[in-house]
Design a protein around this motif. Structure first.
Motif, PDB file in Angstrom:
ATOM      1  N   THR A  78       1.792 -22.470 -23.968  1.00 36.32           N
ATOM      2  CA  THR A  78       0.760 -23.128 -23.153  1.00 36.32           C
ATOM      3  C   THR A  78      -0.598 -23.053 -23.839  1.00 36.32           C
ATOM      4  O   THR A  78      -1.347 -24.040 -23.869  1.00 36.32           O
ATOM      5  CB  THR A  78       0.687 -22.470 -21.761  1.00 36.32           C
ATOM      6  OG1 THR A  78       1.968 -22.544 -21.140  1.00 36.32           O
ATOM      7  CG2 THR A  78      -0.334 -23.167 -20.882  1.00 36.32           C
ATOM      8  N   ARG A  79      -0.919 -21.854 -24.391  1.00 36.10           N
ATOM      9  CA  ARG A  79      -2.191 -21.721 -25.112  1.00 36.10           C
ATOM     10  C   ARG A  79      -2.238 -22.647 -26.316  1.00 36.10           C
ATOM     11  O   ARG A  79      -3.265 -23.270 -26.589  1.00 36.10           O
ATOM     12  CB  ARG A  79      -2.378 -20.266 -25.565  1.00 36.10           C
ATOM     13  CG  ARG A  79      -2.765 -19.324 -24.437  1.00 36.10           C
ATOM     14  CD  ARG A  79      -2.861 -17.901 -24.928  1.00 36.10           C
ATOM     15  NE  ARG A  79      -3.293 -17.001 -23.867  1.00 36.10           N
ATOM     16  CZ  ARG A  79      -3.287 -15.681 -23.949  1.00 36.10           C
ATOM     17  NH1 ARG A  79      -2.845 -15.092 -25.067  1.00 36.10           N
ATOM     18  NH2 ARG A  79      -3.710 -14.939 -22.949  1.00 36.10           N
ATOM     19  N   HIS A  80      -1.108 -22.730 -27.042  1.00 39.72           N
ATOM     20  CA  HIS A  80      -1.052 -23.628 -28.195  1.00 39.72           C
ATOM     21  C   HIS A  80      -1.227 -25.081 -27.756  1.00 39.72           C
ATOM     22  O   HIS A  80      -1.949 -25.861 -28.392  1.00 39.72           O
ATOM     23  CB  HIS A  80       0.288 -23.448 -28.922  1.00 39.72           C
ATOM     24  CG  HIS A  80       0.425 -24.308 -30.135  1.00 39.72           C
ATOM     25  ND1 HIS A  80       1.032 -25.544 -30.101  1.00 39.72           N
ATOM     26  CD2 HIS A  80       0.015 -24.126 -31.417  1.00 39.72           C
ATOM     27  CE1 HIS A  80       0.994 -26.080 -31.300  1.00 39.72           C
ATOM     28  NE2 HIS A  80       0.388 -25.239 -32.131  1.00 39.72           N
ATOM     29  N   THR A  81      -0.558 -25.432 -26.644  1.00 43.35           N
ATOM     30  CA  THR A  81      -0.695 -26.803 -26.116  1.00 43.35           C
ATOM     31  C   THR A  81      -2.132 -27.081 -25.701  1.00 43.35           C
ATOM     32  O   THR A  81      -2.682 -28.155 -25.986  1.00 43.35           O
ATOM     33  CB  THR A  81       0.249 -26.999 -24.918  1.00 43.35           C
ATOM     34  OG1 THR A  81       1.589 -26.739 -25.328  1.00 43.35           O
ATOM     35  CG2 THR A  81       0.152 -28.414 -24.373  1.00 43.35           C
ATOM     36  N   VAL A  82      -2.752 -26.084 -25.011  1.00 42.51           N
ATOM     37  CA  VAL A  82      -4.148 -26.250 -24.579  1.00 42.51           C
ATOM     38  C   VAL A  82      -5.064 -26.395 -25.786  1.00 42.51           C
ATOM     39  O   VAL A  82      -5.970 -27.250 -25.806  1.00 42.51           O
ATOM     40  CB  VAL A  82      -4.575 -25.052 -23.701  1.00 42.51           C
ATOM     41  CG1 VAL A  82      -6.077 -25.075 -23.470  1.00 42.51           C
ATOM     42  CG2 VAL A  82      -3.849 -25.088 -22.367  1.00 42.51           C
ATOM     43  N   GLU A 131      -7.186 -29.536 -26.600  1.00 41.97           N
ATOM     44  CA  GLU A 131      -8.640 -29.391 -26.720  1.00 41.97           C
ATOM     45  C   GLU A 131      -9.124 -29.991 -28.041  1.00 41.97           C
ATOM     46  O   GLU A 131     -10.161 -30.664 -28.080  1.00 41.97           O
ATOM     47  CB  GLU A 131      -9.011 -27.908 -26.658  1.00 41.97           C
ATOM     48  CG  GLU A 131     -10.513 -27.664 -26.605  1.00 41.97           C
ATOM     49  CD  GLU A 131     -10.845 -26.194 -26.403  1.00 41.97           C
ATOM     50  OE1 GLU A 131     -12.038 -25.872 -26.371  1.00 41.97           O
ATOM     51  OE2 GLU A 131      -9.910 -25.382 -26.276  1.00 41.97           O
ATOM     52  N   LYS A 132      -8.344 -29.759 -29.125  1.00 46.41           N
ATOM     53  CA  LYS A 132      -8.704 -30.364 -30.418  1.00 46.41           C
ATOM     54  C   LYS A 132      -8.634 -31.883 -30.324  1.00 46.41           C
ATOM     55  O   LYS A 132      -9.513 -32.592 -30.836  1.00 46.41           O
ATOM     56  CB  LYS A 132      -7.751 -29.853 -31.500  1.00 46.41           C
ATOM     57  CG  LYS A 132      -8.081 -30.385 -32.896  1.00 46.41           C
ATOM     58  CD  LYS A 132      -7.120 -29.842 -33.918  1.00 46.41           C
ATOM     59  CE  LYS A 132      -7.458 -30.360 -35.317  1.00 46.41           C
ATOM     60  NZ  LYS A 132      -7.431 -31.810 -35.406  1.00 46.41           N
ATOM     61  N   GLU A 133      -7.586 -32.396 -29.669  1.00 48.13           N
ATOM     62  CA  GLU A 133      -7.467 -33.850 -29.514  1.00 48.13           C
ATOM     63  C   GLU A 133      -8.633 -34.399 -28.695  1.00 48.13           C
ATOM     64  O   GLU A 133      -9.180 -35.465 -29.016  1.00 48.13           O
ATOM     65  CB  GLU A 133      -6.139 -34.193 -28.835  1.00 48.13           C
ATOM     66  CG  GLU A 133      -4.917 -33.954 -29.729  1.00 48.13           C
ATOM     67  CD  GLU A 133      -3.608 -34.230 -29.005  1.00 48.13           C
ATOM     68  OE1 GLU A 133      -3.668 -34.531 -27.788  1.00 48.13           O
ATOM     69  OE2 GLU A 133      -2.545 -34.148 -29.647  1.00 48.13           O
ATOM     70  N   ASP A 184     -11.637 -34.425 -30.897  1.00 51.54           N
ATOM     71  CA  ASP A 184     -11.532 -35.548 -31.837  1.00 51.54           C
ATOM     72  C   ASP A 184     -11.830 -36.872 -31.134  1.00 51.54           C
ATOM     73  O   ASP A 184     -12.527 -37.735 -31.687  1.00 51.54           O
ATOM     74  CB  ASP A 184     -10.128 -35.599 -32.458  1.00 51.54           C
ATOM     75  CG  ASP A 184      -9.870 -34.431 -33.401  1.00 51.54           C
ATOM     76  OD1 ASP A 184     -10.857 -33.795 -33.832  1.00 51.54           O
ATOM     77  OD2 ASP A 184      -8.683 -34.139 -33.680  1.00 51.54           O
ATOM     78  N   LEU A 185     -11.300 -37.014 -29.910  1.00 53.17           N
ATOM     79  CA  LEU A 185     -11.567 -38.243 -29.154  1.00 53.17           C
ATOM     80  C   LEU A 185     -13.048 -38.376 -28.821  1.00 53.17           C
ATOM     81  O   LEU A 185     -13.613 -39.477 -28.875  1.00 53.17           O
ATOM     82  CB  LEU A 185     -10.728 -38.255 -27.865  1.00 53.17           C
ATOM     83  CG  LEU A 185      -9.220 -38.484 -28.047  1.00 53.17           C
ATOM     84  CD1 LEU A 185      -8.500 -38.317 -26.717  1.00 53.17           C
ATOM     85  CD2 LEU A 185      -8.943 -39.863 -28.620  1.00 53.17           C
ATOM     86  N   LYS A 186     -13.680 -37.229 -28.474  1.00 54.19           N
ATOM     87  CA  LYS A 186     -15.117 -37.268 -28.194  1.00 54.19           C
ATOM     88  C   LYS A 186     -15.892 -37.674 -29.441  1.00 54.19           C
ATOM     89  O   LYS A 186     -16.837 -38.470 -29.362  1.00 54.19           O
ATOM     90  CB  LYS A 186     -15.588 -35.897 -27.698  1.00 54.19           C
ATOM     91  CG  LYS A 186     -15.204 -35.589 -26.258  1.00 54.19           C
ATOM     92  CD  LYS A 186     -15.748 -34.237 -25.844  1.00 54.19           C
ATOM     93  CE  LYS A 186     -15.394 -33.924 -24.386  1.00 54.19           C
ATOM     94  NZ  LYS A 186     -15.886 -32.580 -23.985  1.00 54.19           N
TER      95      LYS A 186
END
Length: 202
Positions: free
Chosen positions: A83-87, A91-93, A96-98
């Motif tokens: 879950t932490r890895h997914t979060v 968060e990185k995605e 990047d989108l921002k």
């Protein structure tokens, strides 16, 4: 007698194995909470020598429960790690989108400014100012054209008048020249007549 003892011993072993298999089967089912409840139900009540009561749990059930608890904890840890890895990935995605959104917004702003501005003599100016300057130049050129047309027409009229005056002067000069020529011829004839008279008298 000996065979009877063996028979009873065999029944007891089978009963113990059946009971143990039933307990193992039950403790392997349900959630950890259900397994703890099962262990509590299967605990035996005993009294100590001082009269105090205590619960006794079979070691095999405790070991099984401990293994299940460790498995559950390890599963939860793995799930938490995933879950932490997914979060972190999400968060990185999102970051990047921002960043892409900010870049797109900047590009859009620059495009709008470029669309709303025009290059005039190497300088950026708004469309409104550009239109004002261009229409002012057009109006000035039109005014100059009308002024030159007026001056041309005026000069043309003056030229026509001058040509007419010149024609009149030339006609007067020609008339005067003819008159002068006739006078000169008349004077010459008179002079010739006088010369002829003088010759005749002498």
């Amino acid at each position: 007698m000996k065979s009877l003892k063996l028979y009873i011993l065999a029944i007891l072993c089978i009963s113990f194995q059946f009971s143990n298999a039933q307990e193992t089967e039950s403790i392997n089912q349900g959630s950890i909470d259900d397994q703890f409840e099962f262990v509590l139900r299967k605990s035996g009540n005993f009294k100590g020598t001082n009269g105090s009561a205590y619960e006794a749990v079979k070691r095999s059930m405790f070991v099984t429960l401990q293994a299940h608890t460790n498995d559950t904890i390890n599963t939860l840890k793995k799930t938490l790690s995933d879950t932490r890895h997914t979060v972190a990935t999400q968060e990185k995605e999102i970051n990047d989108l921002k960043a892409n959104l900010n870049t797109t917004q900047s590009t859009l702003t620059a495009t709008n400014e470029e669309k709303n501005n025009m290059a005039l003599l190497g300088m950026q100016t708004s469309k409104t100012n550009y239109n004002i300057i261009m229409w002012t130049i057009v109006a000035a050129l039109l005014a100059l054209l009308l002024f030159f047309i007026y001056k041309f027409k005026n000069s043309n009229a003056i030229t026509k008048a001058a040509n007419l005056k010149l024609s009149e002067v030339e006609e007067e000069f020609e008339e005067h020249r003819k008159t002068a020529l006739e006078r000169e011829q008349k004077v010459r004839r008179q002079l010739q007549d006088e010369i002829n008279k003088q010759k005749g008298t002498s």
